[in-house]
Design a protein around this motif. Structure first.
Motif, short mmCIF file in Angstrom:
data_model
loop_
_atom_site.label_atom_id
_atom_site.label_comp_id
_atom_site.label_asym_id
_atom_site.label_seq_id
_atom_site.Cartn_x
_atom_site.Cartn_y
_atom_site.Cartn_z
N GLU A 1 1.69 15.21 -6.40
CA GLU A 1 1.41 15.53 -5.00
C GLU A 1 2.69 15.50 -4.18
OE1 GLU A 1 -1.72 13.16 -3.26
OE2 GLU A 1 -2.78 13.12 -5.16
N ARG B 1 0.83 -1.21 0.00
CA ARG B 1 0.00 0.00 0.00
C ARG B 1 0.86 1.26 0.00
NH1 ARG B 1 -5.26 1.28 2.67
NH2 ARG B 1 -5.73 3.28 1.72
N HIS C 1 9.81 5.44 -7.84
CA HIS C 1 9.43 4.17 -8.47
C HIS C 1 10.39 3.04 -8.05
CE1 HIS C 1 6.09 5.27 -11.21
NE2 HIS C 1 6.64 6.48 -11.12
N ASP D 1 3.25 10.45 -9.33
CA ASP D 1 2.67 10.52 -10.67
C ASP D 1 1.64 11.64 -10.80
OD1 ASP D 1 4.25 8.43 -11.50
OD2 ASP D 1 2.65 6.92 -11.46
N THR D 2 1.01 12.02 -9.70
CA THR D 2 0.02 13.11 -9.74
C THR D 2 0.59 14.42 -9.22
OG1 THR D 2 -0.83 12.52 -7.55
CG2 THR D 2 -1.94 11.53 -9.47
N VAL E 1 2.28 1.73 -3.53
CA VAL E 1 1.26 2.26 -4.44
C VAL E 1 1.00 3.74 -4.16
CG1 VAL E 1 -1.20 2.15 -5.03
CG2 VAL E 1 0.14 0.05 -4.92
N ASP E 2 0.89 4.10 -2.89
CA ASP E 2 0.65 5.50 -2.54
C ASP E 2 1.81 6.40 -2.97
OD1 ASP E 2 -1.84 4.96 -1.54
OD2 ASP E 2 -1.29 5.16 0.57
N VAL F 1 3.90 5.91 -5.50
CA VAL F 1 3.87 6.03 -6.96
C VAL F 1 2.73 6.96 -7.38
CG1 VAL F 1 3.44 4.77 -9.12
CG2 VAL F 1 5.02 3.84 -7.41
N ARG F 2 1.56 6.77 -6.78
CA ARG F 2 0.42 7.62 -7.12
C ARG F 2 0.73 9.09 -6.80
NH1 ARG F 2 -3.84 5.21 -4.30
NH2 ARG F 2 -3.97 3.76 -6.02
N SER F 3 1.34 9.33 -5.66
CA SER F 3 1.65 10.71 -5.25
C SER F 3 2.65 11.37 -6.19
CB SER F 3 2.21 10.72 -3.82
OG SER F 3 1.21 10.38 -2.91
#
Length: 83
Positions: A42, A29, A51, A39-40, A32-33, A35-37
């Protein structure tokens, strides 16, 4: 921000145990968080580094899963020797 409750299981020796599936889930988790942060946008961090770090966390989770599968596959008579 991730908020999780992970149960601690007391041992006879007084130390705590944490369920492996909870640990591996947390590691995945977080990866994933991250990478998401990044990539966006944030998170102000180098995307390649984030990554790579996320991949390390995922690989660690996979390794823990493999070790747990191997441990639970051992007959009871061998497992008792490890305890």
């Amino acid at each position: 921000m991730i908020q999780l409750t992970i149960p601690l299981i007391p041992t006879a020796q007084g130390g705590p145990l944490i369920p492996a599936d909870q640990v591996t889930g947390l590691l995945r988790r977080i990866a994933v968080d991250w990478v998401r942060s990044v990539d966006t946008d944030e998170m102000a961090a180098d995307a390649t580094t984030v990554h790579n770090l996320a991949e390390v966390l995922s690989e660690l989770a996979d390794s823990i899963d493999v070790e747990c599968i191997a441990f639970t596959s051992v007959p009871d008579r061998h497992r008792r020797a490890w305890e």
